[in-house]
Every structure is written in C-alpha cells, then in structure tokens.
Enzyme design. Structure first.
Site, PDB file in Angstrom:
ATOM      1  N   TYR A 116     -16.346  51.798  52.344  1.00 43.70           N
ATOM      2  CA  TYR A 116     -17.728  51.696  52.498  1.00 43.70           C
ATOM      3  C   TYR A 116     -19.032  52.724  52.210  1.00 43.70           C
ATOM      4  O   TYR A 116     -19.922  52.754  51.760  1.00 43.70           O
ATOM      5  CB  TYR A 116     -18.017  50.710  54.025  1.00 43.70           C
ATOM      6  CG  TYR A 116     -19.595  50.374  54.230  1.00 43.70           C
ATOM      7  CD1 TYR A 116     -20.175  49.641  53.668  1.00 43.70           C
ATOM      8  CD2 TYR A 116     -20.084  50.853  55.403  1.00 43.70           C
ATOM      9  CE1 TYR A 116     -21.338  48.614  53.239  1.00 43.70           C
ATOM     10  CE2 TYR A 116     -21.841  50.625  55.504  1.00 43.70           C
ATOM     11  CZ  TYR A 116     -21.775  48.987  54.674  1.00 43.70           C
ATOM     12  OH  TYR A 116     -23.354  48.704  54.830  1.00 43.70           O
ATOM     13  N   SER A 149     -26.855  52.844  54.025  1.00 38.54           N
ATOM     14  CA  SER A 149     -26.970  52.370  55.258  1.00 38.54           C
ATOM     15  C   SER A 149     -26.646  53.927  55.932  1.00 38.54           C
ATOM     16  O   SER A 149     -26.383  54.910  55.525  1.00 38.54           O
ATOM     17  CB  SER A 149     -25.344  52.205  55.393  1.00 38.54           C
ATOM     18  OG  SER A 149     -24.963  52.146  56.615  1.00 38.54           O
ATOM     19  N   GLY A 179     -31.547  39.904  52.904  1.00 36.15           N
ATOM     20  CA  GLY A 179     -31.849  39.239  51.007  1.00 36.15           C
ATOM     21  C   GLY A 179     -32.743  38.149  51.325  1.00 36.15           C
ATOM     22  O   GLY A 179     -33.731  38.079  50.708  1.00 36.15           O
ATOM     23  N   GLY A 235     -28.390  39.427  45.872  1.00 32.62           N
ATOM     24  CA  GLY A 235     -27.929  39.105  47.774  1.00 32.62           C
ATOM     25  C   GLY A 235     -28.677  37.675  48.372  1.00 32.62           C
ATOM     26  O   GLY A 235     -29.199  38.357  49.663  1.00 32.62           O
ATOM     27  N   ALA A 236     -29.455  37.649  48.017  1.00 32.29           N
ATOM     28  CA  ALA A 236     -30.801  37.324  47.937  1.00 32.29           C
ATOM     29  C   ALA A 236     -30.624  36.014  49.012  1.00 32.29           C
ATOM     30  O   ALA A 236     -31.045  35.034  49.922  1.00 32.29           O
ATOM     31  CB  ALA A 236     -32.029  35.774  47.444  1.00 32.29           C
ATOM     32  N   ASN A 237     -29.271  34.506  49.329  1.00 37.67           N
ATOM     33  CA  ASN A 237     -28.941  33.435  49.547  1.00 37.67           C
ATOM     34  C   ASN A 237     -28.797  34.249  51.563  1.00 37.67           C
ATOM     35  O   ASN A 237     -27.974  32.830  51.632  1.00 37.67           O
ATOM     36  CB  ASN A 237     -27.503  32.994  49.368  1.00 37.67           C
ATOM     37  CG  ASN A 237     -26.579  34.058  49.203  1.00 37.67           C
ATOM     38  OD1 ASN A 237     -26.109  34.501  48.123  1.00 37.67           O
ATOM     39  ND2 ASN A 237     -25.698  33.955  50.099  1.00 37.67           N
TER      40      ASN A 237
END
Length: 298
Positions: free
Chosen positions: A171, A146, A28, A22-24
């Site tokens: 979540y 989280s 991330g 999820g580095a975009n």
C-alpha cells in the site's frame, strides 16, 4: 493557497463537469455529494453499476436536483479501463478528473493483467485511465495519495508479489507511486503548454470502508479512536480543495492541517523527498507505459 478549507468553502460549480472515480462510497461519495450540491454534473465512475445507482439515490435524498451520471470503470483491468476511457472521450468534456478510487491492505490479490492489486489499481489503473483521457480534461486532474507514502519504496522486481507480500508495504508503495505520478504529470502538462494542472491530496486518517481489511483488534478499537480521526466527509475536504479551491496551483499537495496531518481542515501538506524525485518519477512513468501499454503522449 488557503489553509482551513472545508466543504463550506466550495464555490458554486454550475455548468462544470467532474468525473470522480470510486464515487459510490467513502471519500468519493462525499466528494460527489458536495459537488452535486454546488450544481456540478458529477460522473460517478465505479466498478459496480448497482452500487453507483444506490449512491446516486443517497445523494438525491439531500440534493434532489443532483445532476449525476454513471460510467463503468474497473481499474483492476486495463482492457476495461480502455473501454471506459473511450466512452468518456466520446461524451462531453470534463472540467476536473478526480482520481479517488483505490484499495488498501487487502489479502494478496492480482489484477487481471497479473499485477499486485494495490499497485495495479491505485497506480497502474489510475495512470492508464488518466493517460487516456487527459486530453479531454480542461482544468484539473486530482490524484489521491496518503500519508502512508512517507514509508513507501519503489521496487519493480516483484510486481506480481510472487516472492513476498506484505499488505502495508505494498500500500505504501502504491501511494508513493501516486505522488511521483502526480508531480511528473504536472511537469509534463506544463511542458506541453497545457492549461490543465495536476494536484495531489490525501485525507489523513479517514474512517471509510477501506478500513475493512484492518486486523480485527484495530477494527474493534476504531470507534474509540474516531474522535481523533476524520470522518469520510471531513476526509474529502482536501479532495474538494484540490478540485475547486482558489489559488491552488499545479503540483500542489493538500491534506489535513491537524497534528501529523491525521485530521482537520485542509491546506498545504508535506510530501517526502522521495515523492518529489524527478528521476524516480520519470522511471516510474516509463515503466508504467510498458506495464499498461498506455502512453499519455505528453
């Protein structure tokens, strides 16, 4: 373990290879940017290649010589996770795996294999990907949790959300699962005599694109509350400490040091007794193997 860690404390990482899921965008992206600036080779593991390429271009604006590469990864599809893991294992070894990708409070959605999206992506996809590539990781495996885990409960009776769906509750469950997984992974790595360690982190309340599913009134108020929360760059500090910090040990959990762990510099964080329950962790591990078909083999 140091308290008060920021991006300025990240040491040079020249010659080291990090894979960031999820580095975009969001945490991330900020993590990848700092690591690239410190000389690391960063693998941007993302679902969408065009978005990953755009992120790489943004990083290179500030880090012209950034060493970046792309790896396709869709955590909502275990079949594609297997393909991605195979590609990673065929490439250079990884020093640090940063499990950052996740989804937060979307409308009811299912993964390709039919599981509720948040549990499916945040936990099952992460479990499967880590379980497949951990022998290829030499130093640390970071798992992003989280503060929401504190209200989470594990319920395996409705994983496709066919009976009920409450986005926040799902979540919270997925984030509790992240911590149960991290602690059990570190225990099993240690028992197997591996030098690789598992470390947890959380960003506090960080203003990232994950907030896009918040109800409209909350999204409207977000700019007013921004001074009390972490930016995406600040929210990445615990991730960076988990991935690179000196004196960080397997099983450590890091997060912001401000009131309620909502914002601030990084340091030791608090997890619940439920998250540290070895029996619950072993049960989740066994069920995750059954649900994904991936046995980490530890």
């Amino acid at each position: 373990m140091r308290s008060g860690f920021t991006a300025d404390d990240v040491a040079q990482q020249t010659g080291r290879r990090f894979l960031v899921t999820g580095a975009n965008a969001g945490l991330g992206f900020e993590t990848a940017k700092v690591l690239a600036a410190r000389g690391a080779h960063v693998v941007l593991a993302c679902r969408d290649e065009s978005r990953a390429e755009a992120a790489a271009n943004r990083i290179r604006v500030d880090v012209p010589n950034a060493e970046l590469s792309f790896q396709s990864l869709d955590l909502a599809d275990i079949d594609q996770v297997r393909e991605a893991a195979k590609a990673v294992i065929e490439g250079p070894r990884i020093d640090v795996l940063i499990n950052n990708a996740g989804v937060m409070i979307p409308p009811k959605t299912l993964t390709k294999q039919g599981y509720e999206l948040q549990f499916g992506v945040n936990h099952l996809g992460t479990f499967a990907f880590t379980g497949l590539i951990h022998p290829h990781v030499d130093d640390r495996i970071v798992v992003t949790a989280s503060i929401a885990h504190k209200s989470g409960t594990m319920d395996y009776s409705d994983l496709d959300a066919s009976r009920s769906y409450h986005n926040w509750a799902r979540y919270q469950t997925s984030k509790l699962a992240n911590l149960l997984f991290m602690y059990e992974l570190d225990r099993q790595l240690s028992a197997a005599g591996r030098a690789t360690q598992a470390i947890g982190c959380h960003p506090g309340v960080a203003l990232t694109e994950l907030t896009r599913h918040l109800p409209l009134p909350f999204r409207t108020m977000t700019p007013l509350a921004a001074p009390f929360f972490n930016s995406a760059a600040q929210g990445a500090w615990p991730t960076l400490q988990a991935a690179t910090g000196a004196n960080v040990q397997g099983g450590d959990y890091l997060g912001p040091q401000g009131l309620g762990e909502i914002s601030g510099k990084s340091g030791p964080a608090r997890s619940t007794m439920a998250a540290r329950d070895p029996k619950a962790a072993r049960e989740l591990w066994k069920r995750s193997i059954d649900l994904t078909g991936v046995d980490p083999g530890l």
